[in-house]
Design a protein around this motif. Structure first.
Motif, short mmCIF file in Angstrom:
data_model
loop_
_atom_site.label_atom_id
_atom_site.label_comp_id
_atom_site.label_asym_id
_atom_site.label_seq_id
_atom_site.Cartn_x
_atom_site.Cartn_y
_atom_site.Cartn_z
N ASP A 1 52.03 58.33 29.79
CA ASP A 1 53.32 58.90 29.39
C ASP A 1 53.16 60.02 28.37
O ASP A 1 53.98 60.94 28.34
CB ASP A 1 54.21 57.80 28.81
N GLN B 1 49.51 52.78 30.33
CA GLN B 1 50.65 53.54 30.79
C GLN B 1 51.21 54.43 29.68
O GLN B 1 51.69 55.54 29.95
CB GLN B 1 51.74 52.61 31.32
N LYS B 2 51.12 53.96 28.44
CA LYS B 2 51.53 54.80 27.31
C LYS B 2 50.66 56.05 27.24
O LYS B 2 51.15 57.16 26.97
CB LYS B 2 51.43 54.01 26.00
#
Length: 224
Positions: A220, A216-217
């Motif tokens: 992002d 997910q980083k």
């Protein structure tokens, strides 16, 4: 709760490959597959929202639960129905070039579950590798998490040749993936048909949260 009837339906529906057979047994499909999957999604929802509050958690077909029939535009083998069925927890229900998520899938012969991309886009994997090369806190947490468990294995397509030979072999492996994920495959029918299935999945999904956080980083970073 799943029963043997769920596995039998998947097997015979695929084998008959017939709209008529499916229609005649559609009530079995709803009772033995859709309803248990909806129950499983509902049971897992608190855990999944604790992992990511943006996950889609509606216990419905085409939201968290897969369809049983196939898109015949892409089914070159002529089978109308899948031999598998699954549920997913993602921010977006699109699988191809979609976001990372968690999944649980059953077939007549085994079941599997894990976390990762179904098919990551190029920028996602570029960001994923950059987080590894930078030695980011997210990668260190995911790396330690992976090495301290024995349930899941890394999976995904790999580069034909490694371009990062200056790194330790265990880091090279992570850098070689073009489609990253963690997966376990089981033939433990007792667990699959157990009322404790959701509890086991919840515990193990939480265990690999650092891996999801790493993916997910990478997503992002597209917004930077």
């Amino acid at each position: 709760m799943f029963t043997q009837r769920a596995l039998d339906f998947l097997y015979f529906n695929h084998k008959h490959n017939s709209k008529q057979w499916y229609q005649e047994h559609k009530d079995d499909y709803k009772k033995y597959l859709v309803e248990p999957f909806a129950e499983l999604v509902t049971a897992l929802t608190p855990t999944m929202l604790s992992i990511d509050e943006h996950f889609i958690v509606e216990p419905k077909v085409d939201r968290t639960i897969s369809r049983i029939y196939r898109d015949m535009r892409y089914a070159s083998d002529g089978y109308l129905y899948r031999e598998t069925m699954w549920c997913t927890f993602m921010r977006d229900k699109k699988l191809y070039n979609g976001l990372p998520g968690y999944f649980f899938e059953i077939s007549p012969y085994s079941f599997r579950y894990g976390c990762g991309y179904y098919q990551a886009d190029g920028q996602s994997i570029k960001n994923f590798r950059q987080l590894i090369l930078d030695g980011s806190p997210e990668f260190k947490a995911a790396f330690d998490c992976y090495n301290n468990q024995n349930v899941f294995a890394l999976y995904g397509d790999k580069l034909k040749s490694c371009k990062y030979t200056e790194y330790p072999p265990e880091v090279q492996e992570w850098l070689s993936y073009k489609n990253a994920g963690l997966l376990t495959v089981s033939k433990d029918i007792n667990l699959l048909l157990s009322k404790n299935l959701a509890d086991v999945l919840a515990e193990q999904f939480l265990m690999i949260k650092p891996f999801f956080d790493l993916l997910q980083k990478a997503e992002d970073m597209k917004n930077y």
